[in-house]
Motif scaffolding. Structure first.
Motif, PDB file in Angstrom:
ATOM      1  N   SER A  10       0.011  -2.481  -4.346  1.00 41.00           N
ATOM      2  CA  SER A  10       1.382  -2.053  -4.054  1.00 41.00           C
ATOM      3  C   SER A  10       1.717  -2.193  -2.576  1.00 41.00           C
ATOM      4  O   SER A  10       0.852  -2.050  -1.704  1.00 41.00           O
ATOM      5  N   THR A  11       2.992  -2.485  -2.278  1.00 40.27           N
ATOM      6  CA  THR A  11       3.478  -2.546  -0.908  1.00 40.27           C
ATOM      7  C   THR A  11       4.895  -1.991  -0.847  1.00 40.27           C
ATOM      8  O   THR A  11       5.622  -2.003  -1.850  1.00 40.27           O
ATOM      9  N   ASP A  12       5.276  -1.521   0.329  1.00 41.03           N
ATOM     10  CA  ASP A  12       6.645  -1.045   0.545  1.00 41.03           C
ATOM     11  C   ASP A  12       7.489  -2.080   1.285  1.00 41.03           C
ATOM     12  O   ASP A  12       8.646  -1.813   1.611  1.00 41.03           O
TER      13      ASP A  12
ATOM     14  N   ASP B  17       8.404  -6.491   1.571  1.00 36.58           N
ATOM     15  CA  ASP B  17       8.255  -7.833   1.000  1.00 36.58           C
ATOM     16  C   ASP B  17       8.987  -8.852   1.871  1.00 36.58           C
ATOM     17  O   ASP B  17       9.734  -9.690   1.375  1.00 36.58           O
TER      18      ASP B  17
ATOM     19  N   SER C 152       2.381 -11.722   4.792  1.00 33.35           N
ATOM     20  CA  SER C 152       1.332 -10.699   4.731  1.00 33.35           C
ATOM     21  C   SER C 152       1.493  -9.784   3.524  1.00 33.35           C
ATOM     22  O   SER C 152       0.552  -9.091   3.133  1.00 33.35           O
ATOM     23  N   ASP C 153       2.691  -9.768   2.924  1.00 37.09           N
ATOM     24  CA  ASP C 153       2.950  -8.945   1.735  1.00 37.09           C
ATOM     25  C   ASP C 153       2.870  -9.752   0.448  1.00 37.09           C
ATOM     26  O   ASP C 153       3.091  -9.208  -0.637  1.00 37.09           O
TER      27      ASP C 153
ATOM     28  N   LYS D 260       0.899  -8.702  -2.834  1.00 37.82           N
ATOM     29  CA  LYS D 260       1.160  -7.375  -3.396  1.00 37.82           C
ATOM     30  C   LYS D 260       2.537  -7.342  -4.054  1.00 37.82           C
ATOM     31  O   LYS D 260       3.341  -8.252  -3.887  1.00 37.82           O
TER      32      LYS D 260
ATOM     33  N   LEU E 202       6.110  -5.222  -4.677  1.00 38.72           N
ATOM     34  CA  LEU E 202       6.981  -4.247  -4.047  1.00 38.72           C
ATOM     35  C   LEU E 202       7.114  -2.985  -4.895  1.00 38.72           C
ATOM     36  O   LEU E 202       7.442  -3.050  -6.080  1.00 38.72           O
TER      37      LEU E 202
END
Length: 472
Positions: A428-430, A432, A436-437, A440, A442
């Motif tokens: 998971s990421t916060d 996008d 680097s994202d 993962k 969003l």
């Protein structure tokens, strides 16, 4: 006189506990403990009970996210993880105990009509099919209950939504009813509606090689190129199968069949799962009780034989009213379902459970002028072998009443407030907005935590053990 004896709960084939017990009959209270059948009757329904089957048609509908953001998963030969997954979804339909026919619906800004399953093969190799500017996942989920055979027909047995899990919507969308919306709140609302109606659901997670454009949802209008590194699964981009059925008994069969066919495709990378309605455990857990060395003169325990689940009798000395709470530990090994085991390692799964002692009321707890011992949880933690270890204390409160008995149910439920399996947090990421994202998804953790914390699972007992507590 003391003797040494091995204590284990029924079914605990590999769990052995050696402790010191007082010889039978020495120092025991004259009042008999309540019967185990009466104690179980005072508790709620047993752990892991399944829902009744629903009428369904022998059909599976695959909802394929055809937005432009999905094109990067596609390889021309269709032999990467994403391509093989689409192909195996089609193939698995004929391997089920009750084979199903397969129809495919395109999902972009709208949800298309049912099309032949050959679209899955084409979509596994042709990037040119992925042209959608939006992703109306909420609309796709809203069509799950609809029959392919007319308004009065039963719904298809299986529904599989294939997507990168990123819900795209128009910037000016103000549809609070979610009739046409597709943001993550609307998707969650649609899924929770199905679960509340008794549907079964499971999210399967994959990571596949990716080489294409990622369109930011955090910063509208921003897009960037992302290419994973060959052979490096940690750099692959996640995608998901949202698998649902109105028949809870049928869903695990499809998930098992998909796992069997897809695990060889994934190689060393395990198939991930987040069951949204699974029982999580199959059959009673195994359990053992360890009395701390310093408490062995004041606390005795025996394991009942022939009971349908682990059951223990605890006898505490009345001297504990002055000597204080006496410590013990309960070690529990849950028999996780195959679907649950896809969520993580045994230690990870054990860490997802919250354990509590629940007092069970009955005639034994309503004796006039009696006093009762207290069994209280002190803490919990998983051990290196993936078992849950619940620490507790037993004590008699200061009183002049006659000693009575208390009954407790130690129950483990999923901790749905803040925890998700580790793979969900890892993927998971916060943000996008940059490469680097790219490996993962969003808001995956908040999205799946919102689904996991549903009413179907909130009150479900995954595992339990039974206790009756008296004095000597």
């Amino acid at each position: 006189m003391a003797l040494t004896k091995a204590i284990r709960a029924p079914g605990a084939r590999h769990l052995l506990l050696v402790g010191v017990l007082t010889a039978a009959g020495m120092g025991c209270s004259s009042n008999d403990p309540p019967d185990w059948s009466a104690i179980r009757a005072a508790g709620p329904g047993g752990a892991g009970q399944g829902a009744a089957a629903a009428a369904t048609a022998d059909e599976m509908v695959v909802y394929l996210d055809m937005s432009a953001s999905m094109a990067g998963y596609v390889s021309p030969d269709g032999r990467n993880i994403y391509g093989r997954t689409l192909q195996e979804i089609r193939n698995v339909a004929t391997t089920l105990e009750q084979p199903v026919s397969v129809a495919v619906r395109r999902v972009d800004g709208t949800v298309g009509p049912p099309l032949p399953d050959t679209l899955l093969t084409k979509a596994s190799m042709d990037r040119g099919l992925y042209t959608g500017a939006e992703t109306n996942l909420a609309g796709a989920i809203g069509t799950f209950p609809a029959s392919l055979r007319g308004a009065k027909g039963p719904p298809p047995r299986f529904h599989v939504l294939v997507s990168d899990g990123v819900q795209s919507r128009k910037q000016d969308s103000l549809d609070l009813s979610c009739a046409a919306g597709s943001d993550q709140v609307c998707v969650r609302k649609r899924i929770l509606e199905l679960l509340q109606k008794g549907w079964a659901g499971c999210v399967l997670g994959f990571r596949s090689p990716f080489n294409g454009t990622i369109y930011s949802e955090v910063a509208r209008g921003v897009k960037f190129q992302y290419a994973s590194r060959p052979g490096d699964a940690r750099s692959y981009r996640p995608f998901f199968l949202y698998v649902f059925s109105p028949d809870p008994s049928a869903l695990p069969k499809l998930v098992h069949a998909l796992a069997f066919r897809l695990q060889p495709v994934l190689g060393a990378e395990p198939l991930r799962a987040l069951p949204l309605s699974d029982a999580y455990a199959e059959g009673p857990c195994e359990a053992e009780v360890q009395v701390a060395a310093e408490a062995r003169d004041l606390l005795e325990r025996t394991a009942a034989q022939g009971q349908p689940g682990p059951s223990f009798t605890l006898r505490a000395s009345l001297g504990t009213e002055k000597r204080g709470p006496q410590p013990l530990a309960v070690r529990l090994k849950v028999r996780w379902t195959e679907v649950a085991r896809m969520s993580g390692a045994p230690a990870d799964l054990a860490g997802l459970l919250a354990w509590e002692f629940e007092e069970l009321e009955g005639p034994w707890s309503r004796e006039g002028g009696a006093r009762y011992p207290v069994l209280v949880k002190a803490g919990q933690a998983p051990d290196a072998e993936g078992c849950a270890v619940v620490t507790a204390t037993v004590q008699w409160p200061m009183s002049t009443g006659s000693p009575g008995w208390r009954a407790y149910r130690l129950v483990g439920r999923l901790d749905l407030r803040e925890k998700t399996p580790p793979w969900v947090r890892e993927w998971s990421t916060d943000l996008d907005t940059s490469p680097s994202d790219g490996n993962k998804t969003l808001y995956l953790e908040s999205q799946l935590l919102g689904l996991w914390a549903n009413r179907t699972l909130q009150d479900k007992a995954v595992a339990e053990a039974w206790f009756r507590v008296g004095g000597f």
